[in-house]
Each structure stands twice: as structure tokens, then as C-alpha cells.
Design a protein around this motif. Structure first.
Motif, PDB file in Angstrom:
ATOM      1  N   GLU A   1       5.475  -1.004  -2.291  1.00 52.97           N
ATOM      2  CA  GLU A   1       5.459  -1.731  -1.031  1.00 52.97           C
ATOM      3  C   GLU A   1       6.621  -2.712  -1.085  1.00 52.97           C
ATOM      4  O   GLU A   1       6.755  -3.475  -2.049  1.00 52.97           O
ATOM      5  N   SER A   2       7.465  -2.702  -0.068  1.00 49.66           N
ATOM      6  CA  SER A   2       8.666  -3.541  -0.085  1.00 49.66           C
ATOM      7  C   SER A   2       8.369  -5.027  -0.218  1.00 49.66           C
ATOM      8  O   SER A   2       9.019  -5.730  -0.979  1.00 49.66           O
ATOM      9  N   LYS A   3       7.400  -5.515   0.520  1.00 48.29           N
ATOM     10  CA  LYS A   3       7.125  -6.954   0.538  1.00 48.29           C
ATOM     11  C   LYS A   3       6.479  -7.465  -0.738  1.00 48.29           C
ATOM     12  O   LYS A   3       6.774  -8.562  -1.191  1.00 48.29           O
ATOM     13  N   THR A   4       5.573  -6.677  -1.316  1.00 52.01           N
ATOM     14  CA  THR A   4       4.806  -7.162  -2.463  1.00 52.01           C
ATOM     15  C   THR A   4       5.284  -6.623  -3.803  1.00 52.01           C
ATOM     16  O   THR A   4       4.970  -7.195  -4.838  1.00 52.01           O
ATOM     17  N   GLY A   5       6.004  -5.507  -3.796  1.00 52.80           N
ATOM     18  CA  GLY A   5       6.397  -4.870  -5.054  1.00 52.80           C
ATOM     19  C   GLY A   5       5.250  -4.105  -5.693  1.00 52.80           C
ATOM     20  O   GLY A   5       5.370  -3.586  -6.801  1.00 52.80           O
ATOM     21  N   HIS A   6       4.127  -4.017  -4.994  1.00 51.67           N
ATOM     22  CA  HIS A   6       2.951  -3.308  -5.501  1.00 51.67           C
ATOM     23  C   HIS A   6       3.240  -1.801  -5.601  1.00 51.67           C
ATOM     24  O   HIS A   6       3.746  -1.201  -4.657  1.00 51.67           O
ATOM     25  N   ILE A   7       2.916  -1.209  -6.742  1.00 49.53           N
ATOM     26  CA  ILE A   7       3.105   0.232  -6.927  1.00 49.53           C
ATOM     27  C   ILE A   7       2.005   0.969  -6.178  1.00 49.53           C
ATOM     28  O   ILE A   7       0.818   0.771  -6.424  1.00 49.53           O
ATOM     29  N   VAL A   8       2.414   1.834  -5.253  1.00 47.45           N
ATOM     30  CA  VAL A   8       1.490   2.592  -4.424  1.00 47.45           C
ATOM     31  C   VAL A   8       1.294   3.999  -4.976  1.00 47.45           C
ATOM     32  O   VAL A   8       0.200   4.567  -4.905  1.00 47.45           O
ATOM     33  N   TRP A   9       2.360   4.563  -5.539  1.00 46.03           N
ATOM     34  CA  TRP A   9       2.314   5.965  -5.965  1.00 46.03           C
ATOM     35  C   TRP A   9       3.387   6.167  -7.022  1.00 46.03           C
ATOM     36  O   TRP A   9       4.460   5.564  -6.951  1.00 46.03           O
ATOM     37  N   ARG A  10       3.106   7.015  -8.015  1.00 44.54           N
ATOM     38  CA  ARG A  10       4.114   7.327  -9.035  1.00 44.54           C
ATOM     39  C   ARG A  10       3.801   8.659  -9.681  1.00 44.54           C
ATOM     40  O   ARG A  10       2.653   9.128  -9.656  1.00 44.54           O
ATOM     41  N   ASP A  11       4.840   9.245 -10.258  1.00 44.15           N
ATOM     42  CA  ASP A  11       4.663  10.513 -10.971  1.00 44.15           C
ATOM     43  C   ASP A  11       5.817  10.707 -11.941  1.00 44.15           C
ATOM     44  O   ASP A  11       6.871  10.076 -11.822  1.00 44.15           O
TER      45      ASP A  11
END
Length: 141
Positions: A22-32
């Protein structure tokens, strides 16, 4: 529309990695992370299709940055901005771990060492990168 996203992709000589933030929070939403078995474009497309389906990214709500040995040739095909690997690692370390003085990164195709030297005693560091292009990870390329 959802919050804006940033996508970081590394398409290396043996594996491909992706992280969606998420651009604003830097929270990782998805990864692989996947071995691509020389199918770099196919694995990248699979990542993009899955992120679209599972995290609702679209062309208008995501910025995509790509690095790695396969990144330059794939960037324009998917609307991504290519970032050279040493620059990508340097930027990440400076932002996330400013206390670090050196980084060693071993890839399938090369090895990178970046030394951060404090030149001014005021927090501004000069980067001294070196790169070995002689098969760091055993791929014998």
C-alpha cells in the motif's frame, strides 16, 4: 478506487520475486517468490494476473518497479519502470536500515557489495558499490 499500490518485482537469472505494498502505509498486501526455470515473462505475467485478481490492482492504482537481469527487457512490456539492481538495494537499505554500513547480495548471476561511507559526519553517506559478474550463485552462466 482503493488506496494506491506500489509493486516491486525482481526478475533474476534463476528466480522472480514480487511484493505489493500500500503506497501510503508501506503495508505488504501480497508477495510471492518462484523459480522461473528460464520462463521469466510467464512468471511475471502470472504474478500480475494473480495480484489483479487477489488484491485488485489495476493500471490506474499501481506503480510497478522492476529490477534484475530480466527486468530491463520486461519493463516496457508491462508498463513498469526499470531500476538498476545496485540502485534498488541502496535505496531500500537507506530507507529501511540507515544504520547499515555495508550490504552483500548474492544472486544467481552476480554478487554485489555496497559499502556506505559517512563522508560528512552529518548522516550523508557515499555509496561505494562493487559487482562480481562471475556466477555468484552457481548457475554457471
Amino acid at each position: 478506487m482503493k488506496t494506491g499500490f506500489m509493486v516491486g518485482v525482481d526478475v533474476g537469472s534463476t528466480t522472480a520475486k514480487v511484493v505489493l505494498l500500500e503506497s501510503k502505509t508501506g503495508h505488504i498486501v501480497w508477495r510471492d517468490y518462484q523459480r522461473h526455470d528460464t520462463r521469466q515473462p510467464e512468471v511475471l505475467l502470472d504474478f500480475l494476473y494473480r495480484m489483479e485478481k487477489e488484491a485488485d490492482i489495476r493500471g490506474g492504482n499501481a506503480r510497478v518497479f522492476i529490477t534484475g537481469s530480466g527486468g530491463n527487457s520486461l519493463a516496457s512490456l508491462v508498463g513498469a519502470k526499470f531500476v538498476q539492481e545496485v540502485n534498488a538495494v541502496s535505496l531500500a537499505v537507506e530507507k529501511l536500515h540507515p544504520e547499515v554500513n555495508s550490504v552483500v547480495e548474492l544472486g544467481g548471476q552476480d554478487a554485489k557489495i555496497i559499502i556506505f561511507k559517512d563522508e560528512t559526519n552529518g548522516g550523508v553517506k557515499r555509496k561505494v558499490p562493487t559487482m562480481n559478474d562471475k556466477c555468484a550463485g552457481g548457475t554457471e552462466r
